[in-house]
Design a protein around this motif. Sequence first.
Motif, PDB file in Angstrom:
ATOM      1  N   ALA A  92       0.814  -1.211   0.000  1.00 63.48           N
ATOM      2  CA  ALA A  92       0.000   0.000   0.000  1.00 63.48           C
ATOM      3  C   ALA A  92       0.850   1.264   0.000  1.00 63.48           C
ATOM      4  O   ALA A  92       0.321   2.375  -0.043  1.00 63.48           O
ATOM      5  CB  ALA A  92      -0.935  -0.006   1.208  1.00 63.48           C
ATOM      6  N   LYS A  93       2.180   1.114   0.060  1.00 62.64           N
ATOM      7  CA  LYS A  93       3.068   2.281   0.040  1.00 62.64           C
ATOM      8  C   LYS A  93       3.324   2.710  -1.400  1.00 62.64           C
ATOM      9  O   LYS A  93       3.179   1.946  -2.327  1.00 62.64           O
ATOM     10  CB  LYS A  93       4.388   1.940   0.726  1.00 62.64           C
ATOM     11  CG  LYS A  93       4.241   1.490   2.172  1.00 62.64           C
ATOM     12  CD  LYS A  93       5.577   1.033   2.729  1.00 62.64           C
ATOM     13  CE  LYS A  93       5.429   0.512   4.150  1.00 62.64           C
ATOM     14  NZ  LYS A  93       6.712  -0.021   4.672  1.00 62.64           N
ATOM     15  N   GLY A  94       3.743   3.947  -1.560  1.00 65.33           N
ATOM     16  CA  GLY A  94       4.121   4.424  -2.879  1.00 65.33           C
ATOM     17  C   GLY A  94       2.923   4.885  -3.688  1.00 65.33           C
ATOM     18  O   GLY A  94       1.759   4.726  -3.287  1.00 65.33           O
ATOM     19  N   PRO A  95       3.178   5.467  -4.873  1.00 66.07           N
ATOM     20  CA  PRO A  95       2.097   5.957  -5.733  1.00 66.07           C
ATOM     21  C   PRO A  95       1.198   4.809  -6.195  1.00 66.07           C
ATOM     22  O   PRO A  95       1.669   3.690  -6.411  1.00 66.07           O
ATOM     23  CB  PRO A  95       2.845   6.573  -6.925  1.00 66.07           C
ATOM     24  CG  PRO A  95       4.248   6.769  -6.466  1.00 66.07           C
ATOM     25  CD  PRO A  95       4.506   5.729  -5.436  1.00 66.07           C
ATOM     26  N   THR A  96      -0.066   5.095  -6.337  1.00 59.34           N
ATOM     27  CA  THR A  96      -1.019   4.082  -6.777  1.00 59.34           C
ATOM     28  C   THR A  96      -0.789   3.716  -8.240  1.00 59.34           C
ATOM     29  O   THR A  96      -0.617   4.589  -9.086  1.00 59.34           O
ATOM     30  CB  THR A  96      -2.460   4.593  -6.598  1.00 59.34           C
ATOM     31  OG1 THR A  96      -2.675   4.861  -5.210  1.00 59.34           O
ATOM     32  CG2 THR A  96      -3.469   3.570  -7.080  1.00 59.34           C
ATOM     33  N   VAL A  97      -0.780   2.401  -8.533  1.00 61.67           N
ATOM     34  CA  VAL A  97      -0.705   1.889  -9.903  1.00 61.67           C
ATOM     35  C   VAL A  97      -1.725   0.762 -10.011  1.00 61.67           C
ATOM     36  O   VAL A  97      -1.676  -0.209  -9.244  1.00 61.67           O
ATOM     37  CB  VAL A  97       0.701   1.366 -10.252  1.00 61.67           C
ATOM     38  CG1 VAL A  97       0.723   0.832 -11.681  1.00 61.67           C
ATOM     39  CG2 VAL A  97       1.750   2.446 -10.068  1.00 61.67           C
ATOM     40  N   ALA A  98      -2.663   0.879 -10.954  1.00 62.93           N
ATOM     41  CA  ALA A  98      -3.721  -0.122 -11.093  1.00 62.93           C
ATOM     42  C   ALA A  98      -4.086  -0.286 -12.564  1.00 62.93           C
ATOM     43  O   ALA A  98      -3.870   0.618 -13.367  1.00 62.93           O
ATOM     44  CB  ALA A  98      -4.952   0.281 -10.279  1.00 62.93           C
ATOM     45  N   MET A  99      -4.633  -1.443 -12.904  1.00 62.94           N
ATOM     46  CA  MET A  99      -5.057  -1.701 -14.280  1.00 62.94           C
ATOM     47  C   MET A  99      -6.559  -1.908 -14.354  1.00 62.94           C
ATOM     48  O   MET A  99      -7.144  -2.660 -13.560  1.00 62.94           O
ATOM     49  CB  MET A  99      -4.366  -2.942 -14.852  1.00 62.94           C
ATOM     50  CG  MET A  99      -4.941  -3.369 -16.211  1.00 62.94           C
ATOM     51  SD  MET A  99      -4.154  -4.806 -16.951  1.00 62.94           S
ATOM     52  CE  MET A  99      -2.795  -3.999 -17.774  1.00 62.94           C
ATOM     53  N   ALA A 100      -7.195  -1.249 -15.340  1.00 68.56           N
ATOM     54  CA  ALA A 100      -8.602  -1.499 -15.660  1.00 68.56           C
ATOM     55  C   ALA A 100      -8.634  -2.645 -16.665  1.00 68.56           C
ATOM     56  O   ALA A 100      -8.265  -2.466 -17.814  1.00 68.56           O
ATOM     57  CB  ALA A 100      -9.237  -0.241 -16.252  1.00 68.56           C
ATOM     58  N   PHE A 101      -9.021  -3.840 -16.219  1.00 70.88           N
ATOM     59  CA  PHE A 101      -8.923  -4.999 -17.097  1.00 70.88           C
ATOM     60  C   PHE A 101     -10.257  -5.445 -17.686  1.00 70.88           C
ATOM     61  O   PHE A 101     -10.302  -6.243 -18.609  1.00 70.88           O
ATOM     62  CB  PHE A 101      -8.251  -6.173 -16.374  1.00 70.88           C
ATOM     63  CG  PHE A 101      -9.060  -6.775 -15.246  1.00 70.88           C
ATOM     64  CD1 PHE A 101      -9.884  -7.867 -15.459  1.00 70.88           C
ATOM     65  CD2 PHE A 101      -8.971  -6.269 -13.962  1.00 70.88           C
ATOM     66  CE1 PHE A 101     -10.612  -8.431 -14.436  1.00 70.88           C
ATOM     67  CE2 PHE A 101      -9.690  -6.820 -12.918  1.00 70.88           C
ATOM     68  CZ  PHE A 101     -10.523  -7.912 -13.158  1.00 70.88           C
ATOM     69  N   LYS A 102     -11.352  -4.909 -17.168  1.00 69.28           N
ATOM     70  CA  LYS A 102     -12.657  -5.300 -17.710  1.00 69.28           C
ATOM     71  C   LYS A 102     -13.658  -4.186 -17.478  1.00 69.28           C
ATOM     72  O   LYS A 102     -13.672  -3.565 -16.411  1.00 69.28           O
ATOM     73  CB  LYS A 102     -13.147  -6.594 -17.050  1.00 69.28           C
ATOM     74  CG  LYS A 102     -14.520  -7.042 -17.543  1.00 69.28           C
ATOM     75  CD  LYS A 102     -14.944  -8.353 -16.921  1.00 69.28           C
ATOM     76  CE  LYS A 102     -16.350  -8.715 -17.374  1.00 69.28           C
ATOM     77  NZ  LYS A 102     -16.805 -10.009 -16.860  1.00 69.28           N
ATOM     78  N   ILE A 103     -14.493  -3.949 -18.485  1.00 73.74           N
ATOM     79  CA  ILE A 103     -15.512  -2.895 -18.403  1.00 73.74           C
ATOM     80  C   ILE A 103     -16.879  -3.513 -18.674  1.00 73.74           C
ATOM     81  O   ILE A 103     -17.049  -4.253 -19.648  1.00 73.74           O
ATOM     82  CB  ILE A 103     -15.239  -1.777 -19.423  1.00 73.74           C
ATOM     83  CG1 ILE A 103     -13.851  -1.168 -19.176  1.00 73.74           C
ATOM     84  CG2 ILE A 103     -16.311  -0.700 -19.355  1.00 73.74           C
ATOM     85  CD1 ILE A 103     -13.377  -0.283 -20.292  1.00 73.74           C
ATOM     86  N   VAL A 104     -17.818  -3.235 -17.803  1.00 76.56           N
ATOM     87  CA  VAL A 104     -19.192  -3.714 -17.970  1.00 76.56           C
ATOM     88  C   VAL A 104     -20.123  -2.515 -17.899  1.00 76.56           C
ATOM     89  O   VAL A 104     -20.041  -1.716 -16.968  1.00 76.56           O
ATOM     90  CB  VAL A 104     -19.573  -4.745 -16.888  1.00 76.56           C
ATOM     91  CG1 VAL A 104     -21.027  -5.162 -17.035  1.00 76.56           C
ATOM     92  CG2 VAL A 104     -18.660  -5.960 -16.954  1.00 76.56           C
ATOM     93  N   GLU A 105     -20.975  -2.384 -18.887  1.00 72.57           N
ATOM     94  CA  GLU A 105     -21.972  -1.307 -18.887  1.00 72.57           C
ATOM     95  C   GLU A 105     -23.295  -1.861 -18.383  1.00 72.57           C
ATOM     96  O   GLU A 105     -23.722  -2.950 -18.772  1.00 72.57           O
ATOM     97  CB  GLU A 105     -22.153  -0.757 -20.309  1.00 72.57           C
ATOM     98  CG  GLU A 105     -20.903  -0.171 -20.924  1.00 72.57           C
ATOM     99  CD  GLU A 105     -20.615   1.232 -20.444  1.00 72.57           C
ATOM    100  OE1 GLU A 105     -21.506   1.823 -19.794  1.00 72.57           O
ATOM    101  OE2 GLU A 105     -19.514   1.732 -20.702  1.00 72.57           O
ATOM    102  N   ASP A 106     -23.943  -1.116 -17.512  1.00 71.38           N
ATOM    103  CA  ASP A 106     -25.277  -1.498 -17.063  1.00 71.38           C
ATOM    104  C   ASP A 106     -26.149  -0.252 -17.008  1.00 71.38           C
ATOM    105  O   ASP A 106     -25.682   0.858 -17.295  1.00 71.38           O
ATOM    106  CB  ASP A 106     -25.218  -2.225 -15.716  1.00 71.38           C
ATOM    107  CG  ASP A 106     -24.709  -1.339 -14.581  1.00 71.38           C
ATOM    108  OD1 ASP A 106     -24.702  -0.097 -14.744  1.00 71.38           O
ATOM    109  OD2 ASP A 106     -24.331  -1.883 -13.532  1.00 71.38           O
ATOM    110  N   PRO A 107     -27.440  -0.399 -16.659  1.00 72.35           N
ATOM    111  CA  PRO A 107     -28.327   0.780 -16.664  1.00 72.35           C
ATOM    112  C   PRO A 107     -27.858   1.915 -15.767  1.00 72.35           C
ATOM    113  O   PRO A 107     -28.275   3.055 -15.932  1.00 72.35           O
ATOM    114  CB  PRO A 107     -29.661   0.196 -16.164  1.00 72.35           C
ATOM    115  CG  PRO A 107     -29.619  -1.253 -16.526  1.00 72.35           C
ATOM    116  CD  PRO A 107     -28.193  -1.641 -16.396  1.00 72.35           C
TER     117      PRO A 107
END
Length: 715
Positions: free
Chosen positions: A323-338
């Motif tokens: 949890a230390k250091g700058p945040t790095v994350a990947m968006a690996f899936k996108i789901v659209e809903d209402p």
Amino acid sequence: MAATVFYRLFQKESIMSNDSCSIAKIRNIGIAAHIDSGKTTLSERILFYAGRIHRINEIATGAGATMDSMDLERERGITIQSAATTVRWQDCQINLIDTPGHVDFTVEVERSLRVLDGAVLVLCAVGGVQPQSLTIDRQMRRYKVPRIAFINKMDRTGADPFAVVRQLDEKLACHPVMMQYPIGREQHFEGVVDLVSMKAIYFDGKNGEKLRYEEVPAAILEEAKAARNKMLEALSMFSDDILEILLDEQSENITEEMIYRVMADAIHHDLMTPVYLGTAYRNKGIQPLLDAIVRFLPSPLDLEPTALEFEEPHREIKLDPTAKGPTVAMAFKIVEDPYGSLVFMRIYQGSFQKGESYYNQRTGKKERFGRIVRMHADERAEIDAAQAGEIVAVLGLECASGDTYCSEYPCCTLQSMYVPDPVIQVAIATKKNEDANRLGKALQRFRREDPTLLIATDQETSETIMSGMGELHLEVYVERIRREYAVEVEVGKPRVNYREAPTEPFKFDYRFRKQTGGSGQYAHIVGELGPIPEGSDEEFLFEEHVVGGRIPRQYLPAIEKGVRKTLEKGPVAGFPIVNLHYQVNDGSYHEVDSSDMSFQICAQTTVREFFPKTKPCLLEPVMKIAIECPQAFQGTVVGDLSQRRGLIVSTDMIQNNVRIEGEVPLGETFGYSTDLRSMTQGQGTFILMFSRYKPMPAYLQEEVIRTRKEEQKKN
């Protein structure tokens, strides 16, 4: 063990709370398998024994499995979309993703494995290593994901776990090691022998929730001892201590802790695959598998994630999986809903805080994370924060699959996942003109969700073209358009995505002039078109050998850009061009009339004019095919496959059935499902997966080109 309702309720509340486990206690795993191997049934049992659900739902029932939340999944009895959930086992938090088994939805497996730390490869005790198992193995190796193998359906007639282990060794070369020995097989499968503790494990109770430990039955004691010695011999390859004890013939001195430590280390380095046995449908073998997941598969701290420097994308940097250091994350899936978009994220470094803003490294845009949720299939539980190692979802982001989010900009980018090219396409249109807007919204949404679904407009016919990985893939999206958007659509006949490729080099010398009053346009290119040298994986190779400033260097990128524009639609039949080697050897320019645009146009013209001189051929997609049918129909099926220009690679006998594996051109497989049912009296099944592109026979190539030109004339 989750044996009481109170314990299950306690577990559920603890999962839904905002308190996170320490990172060392997190396991991010996926369940992957060939279609119909029982992975969703296995996922259902994991949810039940971990206390996440109170009642087991079966795929065959009207309710359907918990992880198959889409109506289409429950109706067809298959998994279409990967589904995520979180459970606790012992003192660990397991973030679980159940993936589809059908090859048409392989991108769901691909992007799930990209962000996971470990996986369970599920195999049928009868079918063994099947075609999609090979694909999953390649995906696991691509992302260096360690795995545990689970041989399911031990209660089926013909179950042979030893044959499956041999196939794992021969076909996947994953160094399988049996950690359990079966107590009976087929309808007599009662339990397993734990080869580490040398105890027999039986699964009692209505749902197999009570584990009973006893001494190993005398009838299989010698076989179990032999299997244990084989396991220890395999481990001795990675431990000098175990090797010395075995050489002294004192295997009883090898402790359980020693075995677990050496095994975990070998698995983390992808040097060994432990094999577990069970039958998920009969509720046997699941709890020991969960123990193995916690014990053997790595936590985020056991791995060394890397990212690419933003300014120098070829330079790797190590991330700190805490949890230390700058945040790095990947968006690996996108789901659209209402309610808007739901973006699934894997955090590799740092943390997410509700209400904070993070930068999309692709766009540079800063976006506020207003709502962060943990997912349980289609249910959501809001949380205030998430840390490195976790998989969560964020609502309302505008991004693409594979985007990197960081707390700083510019920071770094994570290597994206591999996305295969579509191999089949159909034209799609609404039956009513007033539905065109809703169709556009549906296609835009599905294209964001699924990187393997491509939507384009044919410039000549103005038709909307939908391209995908197979007939089932496109069929599912057409059905979703009808159900979710209430749009009735007309779908054209499936068409194959052919490719155009040169077979011989051709040298050219082309001068482009255009005078329109005032300054004109001038460009001159001398070069060569031809096939890419063997051994290269590139689809397009651009080289320049210009000396003496004959063409200024600032115009060379314009030449490459012009060539790339023509690759989308070749001059032979309008299919994409691949395997093209374009060389610029000489040329000239005009100090006033030359420009980027003039060299771009010149380059485009050279491809259109001279590509046909390279004796181009059409490449067609070839599919791997695996057919299972009763032995009595083998001759008919093989003969039909040969008529479809198919090639038989192997045939294996499984009880009274035969499995035929081979290759067949995609264009010969349309409607094959109906034909196979007819040939085998409804008893035959098959699966297709993309293999490669290869040149078409000349007579068929001429027919495809002629048909294509006739279509163009009509439009």
